[in-house]
Enzyme design. Structure first.
Site, PDB file in Angstrom:
ATOM      1  N   GLY A 189       0.872  -1.178   0.000  1.00 24.27           N
ATOM      2  CA  GLY A 189       0.000   0.000   0.000  1.00 24.27           C
ATOM      3  C   GLY A 189       0.903   1.220   0.000  1.00 24.27           C
ATOM      4  N   THR A 198       8.378  12.641 -10.747  1.00 25.22           N
ATOM      5  CA  THR A 198       9.485  11.690 -10.666  1.00 25.22           C
ATOM      6  C   THR A 198       9.573  10.931 -11.987  1.00 25.22           C
ATOM      7  OG1 THR A 198       8.165   9.946  -9.634  1.00 25.22           O
ATOM      8  CG2 THR A 198       9.306  11.467  -8.160  1.00 25.22           C
ATOM      9  N   ASP A 200      14.681   6.363 -13.555  1.00 25.96           N
ATOM     10  CA  ASP A 200      16.145   6.508 -13.602  1.00 25.96           C
ATOM     11  C   ASP A 200      16.589   7.817 -14.254  1.00 25.96           C
ATOM     12  OD1 ASP A 200      15.638   6.036 -16.242  1.00 25.96           O
ATOM     13  OD2 ASP A 200      16.738   4.138 -16.341  1.00 25.96           O
ATOM     14  N   ASP A 225      15.310  -3.593  -8.164  1.00 25.42           N
ATOM     15  CA  ASP A 225      13.866  -3.685  -7.995  1.00 25.42           C
ATOM     16  C   ASP A 225      13.360  -2.281  -7.628  1.00 25.42           C
ATOM     17  OD1 ASP A 225      11.276  -4.062  -7.145  1.00 25.42           O
ATOM     18  OD2 ASP A 225      11.721  -5.638  -5.706  1.00 25.42           O
ATOM     19  N   THR A 282      10.381  -1.275  -6.938  1.00 23.25           N
ATOM     20  CA  THR A 282       9.188  -1.191  -6.093  1.00 23.25           C
ATOM     21  C   THR A 282       9.437  -0.227  -4.930  1.00 23.25           C
ATOM     22  OG1 THR A 282       8.914  -3.529  -6.561  1.00 23.25           O
ATOM     23  CG2 THR A 282       7.439  -2.593  -4.926  1.00 23.25           C
ATOM     24  N   ALA A 283       8.472   0.654  -4.718  1.00 22.01           N
ATOM     25  CA  ALA A 283       8.519   1.616  -3.599  1.00 22.01           C
ATOM     26  C   ALA A 283       9.552   2.729  -3.776  1.00 22.01           C
ATOM     27  CB  ALA A 283       8.718   0.925  -2.257  1.00 22.01           C
ATOM     28  N   ALA A 284      10.106   2.874  -4.981  1.00 22.86           N
ATOM     29  CA  ALA A 284      11.047   3.985  -5.218  1.00 22.86           C
ATOM     30  C   ALA A 284      10.336   5.322  -4.990  1.00 22.86           C
ATOM     31  CB  ALA A 284      11.597   3.921  -6.637  1.00 22.86           C
ATOM     32  N   GLY A 285       9.171   5.455  -5.614  1.00 25.19           N
ATOM     33  CA  GLY A 285       8.414   6.705  -5.482  1.00 25.19           C
ATOM     34  C   GLY A 285       7.981   6.942  -4.042  1.00 25.19           C
ATOM     35  N   ALA A 340      16.917   2.552  -2.367  1.00 23.67           N
ATOM     36  CA  ALA A 340      15.809   1.586  -2.345  1.00 23.67           C
ATOM     37  C   ALA A 340      15.785   0.712  -3.605  1.00 23.67           C
ATOM     38  CB  ALA A 340      14.479   2.318  -2.182  1.00 23.67           C
TER      39      ALA A 340
HETATM   40  P1  ATP Z   1       7.249   2.945  -7.881  1.00 19.57           P
HETATM   41  O1  ATP Z   1       5.829   2.946  -8.399  1.00 19.57           O
HETATM   42  O2  ATP Z   1       8.118   1.863  -8.463  1.00 19.57           O
HETATM   43  O3  ATP Z   1       7.336   3.059  -6.402  1.00 19.57           O
HETATM   44  P2  ATP Z   1       7.331   5.532  -9.073  1.00 19.57           P
HETATM   45  O4  ATP Z   1       6.958   5.243 -10.477  1.00 19.57           O
HETATM   46  O5  ATP Z   1       6.324   6.154  -8.187  1.00 19.57           O
HETATM   47  O6  ATP Z   1       7.942   4.261  -8.384  1.00 19.57           O
HETATM   48  P3  ATP Z   1       9.802   6.586 -10.044  1.00 19.57           P
HETATM   49  O7  ATP Z   1       9.618   7.822 -10.821  1.00 19.57           O
HETATM   50  O8  ATP Z   1      10.053   5.326 -10.765  1.00 19.57           O
HETATM   51  O9  ATP Z   1       8.593   6.480  -9.016  1.00 19.57           O
HETATM   52  O10 ATP Z   1      11.027   6.771  -9.037  1.00 19.57           O
HETATM   53  C1  ATP Z   1      11.036   7.696  -7.975  1.00 19.57           C
HETATM   54  C2  ATP Z   1      12.435   8.202  -7.771  1.00 19.57           C
HETATM   55  O11 ATP Z   1      13.286   7.096  -7.459  1.00 19.57           O
HETATM   56  C3  ATP Z   1      13.066   8.853  -8.982  1.00 19.57           C
HETATM   57  O12 ATP Z   1      12.714  10.221  -9.044  1.00 19.57           O
HETATM   58  C4  ATP Z   1      14.547   8.636  -8.722  1.00 19.57           C
HETATM   59  O13 ATP Z   1      15.026   9.621  -7.826  1.00 19.57           O
HETATM   60  C5  ATP Z   1      14.572   7.300  -8.012  1.00 19.57           C
HETATM   61  N1  ATP Z   1      14.839   6.202  -8.952  1.00 19.57           N
HETATM   62  C6  ATP Z   1      13.940   5.377  -9.518  1.00 19.57           C
HETATM   63  N2  ATP Z   1      14.549   4.486 -10.349  1.00 19.57           N
HETATM   64  C7  ATP Z   1      15.863   4.757 -10.282  1.00 19.57           C
HETATM   65  C8  ATP Z   1      17.032   4.205 -10.885  1.00 19.57           C
HETATM   66  N3  ATP Z   1      16.957   3.176 -11.742  1.00 19.57           N
HETATM   67  N4  ATP Z   1      18.223   4.760 -10.579  1.00 19.57           N
HETATM   68  C9  ATP Z   1      18.334   5.791  -9.720  1.00 19.57           C
HETATM   69  N5  ATP Z   1      17.269   6.362  -9.108  1.00 19.57           N
HETATM   70  C10 ATP Z   1      16.056   5.859  -9.382  1.00 19.57           C
END
Ligand code: ATP
Length: 303
Positions: free
Chosen positions: A40, A221, A224, A247, A249-252, A284
Site C-alpha cells: 500500500g 518523478t 532513472d 527492484d 518497487t517503492a522507489a516513489g 531503495a
Molecule cells: P514505484 O511505483 O516503483 O514506487 P514511481 O513510479 O512512483 O515508483 P519513479 O519515478 O520510478 O517512481 O522513481 C522515484 C524516484 O526514485 C526517482 O525520481 C529517482 O530519484 C529514483 N529512482 C527510480 N529508479 C531509479 C534508478 N533506476 N536509478 C536511480 N534512481 C532511481
C-alpha cells in the site's frame, strides 16, 4: 526538532504470485512461488518517513481480519503510530494480487477493501491539526483527502499529495489546500493529457499545465532520469544517483516519505530535500522488495 508527519492512506497486503507467464483464459497454471508482503502506498510512505527519523502517525483503515493485524503490526514494528487506524468489520483489509512473470513483468489486481470504505468521520482532527506535514495518495476516497487537507491548511500544516493512481482530478478546491503535487511520469501524463518524455521543453509544458490546474509546486518523478521540479517560475531537473537498479518497487514512496521528513515549513530547502529524496530512493532500488528496501537516515547520510 523531530518532524510530526501524518500519512493518510492505504494499507494493503500484497500477495505476490510468481508464474512462468500469464495464464490463458480458461487455463489452470501452477504458480512457482507465492509470497505475502505488507504494501500500500500509504504504508510504504509512512515507513520511509519513519526511517528518516520523523514522528509518523497513520490515518487509515483495515478490516477485522488477519491481514489487518499484519498491517498494524508492520506499521508498529517500523515505529509508525497506529492509534488513528480504524478497524472496519464490514469489509476486508485491502489486498493486491501481483502476477509476477518470470520475465519480471507484473500485472496487479487490487481490492481496495477497508481503504475504499474510509470516511470523513474516520479522520482524527486533532492529529492532523498538530502535524507539521500531511501526506496522502489517491488510494482512499477523494472526499476524505479533501476534508483532511482542509483541516491541515486551517492549521498551517504542509500538505503533500501523491496523485497515485491518477484516478481523481486535481480539482481547484483540492489544489487550493495542496502545497506539493508529486506524480510519477505516468500519473503526470494522465493528469495533463500530455505525453511525458524526458525532454526539458515537454516537462516545462507538463508543469505549466499542472500550474493551470492550481498546483503551487510540482515534482514529477522520472524513474532513472531523476525528477523535474516546478516551484512557481523556477524549474529544475534533479539528476538521479547512478546505481545498479534491482527492484524499483517503492522507489516513489521512498522519495515522498523522505521529502516529507526534511522539507522546511517555508519550502526554502526544496532543492536539498529533493536531493536527499533522490538518494534515498536510489538506495531503495538497489534492494529487493518494498518496505525492506527503504533506507534509514544513517544509510542516506553515509551514501
Ligand atoms: P514505484 O511505483 O516503483 O514506487 P514511481 O513510479 O512512483 O515508483 P519513479 O519515478 O520510478 O517512481 O522513481 C522515484 C524516484 O526514485 C526517482 O525520481 C529517482 O530519484 C529514483 N529512482 C527510480 N529508479 C531509479 C534508478 N533506476 N536509478 C536511480 N534512481 C532511481
Amino acid at each position: 526538532m523531530t518532524k510530526k508527519i501524518v500519512v493518510l492512506g492505504s494499507l494493503n497486503v500484497d500477495n505476490i504470485m510468481k508464474m512462468p507467464r500469464m495464464p490463458l483464459v480458461g487455463e489452470t497454471m501452477a504458480l512457482t512461488e507465492v509470497t505475502t508482503a505488507p504494501g500500500g502506498k500509504g504504508a510504504n510512505q509512512a515507513v520511509a518517513a519513519a526511517r528518516q527519523g520523523a514522528n509518523v502517525s497513520f490515518i487509515g483503515a483495515v478490516g477485522n481480519d488477519a491481514n489487518g493485524q499484519f498491517m498494524r503490526a508492520t506499521l508498529l514494528t517500523n515505529g509508525v503510530n497506529v492509534d488513528a487506524v480504524s478497524t472496519n468489520s464490514e469489509v476486508p483489509t485491502g489486498t493486491a494480487y501481483i502476477m509476477l512473470q518470470e520475465s519480471g513483468a507484473n500485472t496487479i489486481l487490487l481490492h481496495g477493501g477497508a481503504n475504499q470504505a474510509l470516511t470523513v468521520g474516520d479522520l482524527n482532527h486533532a492529529l492532523i491539526a498538530e502535524a507539521d506535514v500531511l501526506v496522502a495518495q489517491f488510494e482512499v476516497p477523494f472526499e476524505v483527502i479533501l476534508a483532511a487537507f482542509k483541516i491541515a491548511k486551517e492549521n498551517n500544516v504542509q500538505t503533500i499529495l501523491n496523485p497515485a493512481p491518477a484516478v481523481y482530478d486535481l480539482t481547484p478546491e483540492l489544489m487550493a489546500v495542496t502545497d506539493i503535487v508529486l506524480p510519477n511520469e505516468t500519473e503526470a501524463q494522465l493528469l495533463t493529457g500530455i505525453t511525458v518524455i524526458n525532454d526539458e521543453g515537454v516537462l516545462n509544458r507538463v508543469s505549466d499545465e499542472l500550474q493551470a490546474k492550481g498546483v503551487s509546486r510540482s515534482i514529477i518523478t522520472l524513474g532513472d532520469a531523476g525528477s523535474f521540479i516546478a516551484d512557481g517560475k523556477k524549474r529544475w531537473w534533479a539528476q538521479p544517483q547512478k546505481v545498479d537498479a534491482q527492484d524499483t518497487t517503492a522507489a516513489g514512496d521512498t522519495f515522498i516519505g523522505t521529502l516529507a521528513s526534511v522539507i522546511e515549513p517555508d519550502f526554502s530547502n526544496l532543492e536539498e530535500a529533493v536531493q536527499r529524496a533522490n538518494i534515498a530512493s536510489a538506495i531503495a532500488v538497489t534492494r529487493p522488495g518494498a518496505i525492506p528496501s527503504i533506507p534509514t537516515s544513517d544509510e542516506v547520510d553515509n551514501y
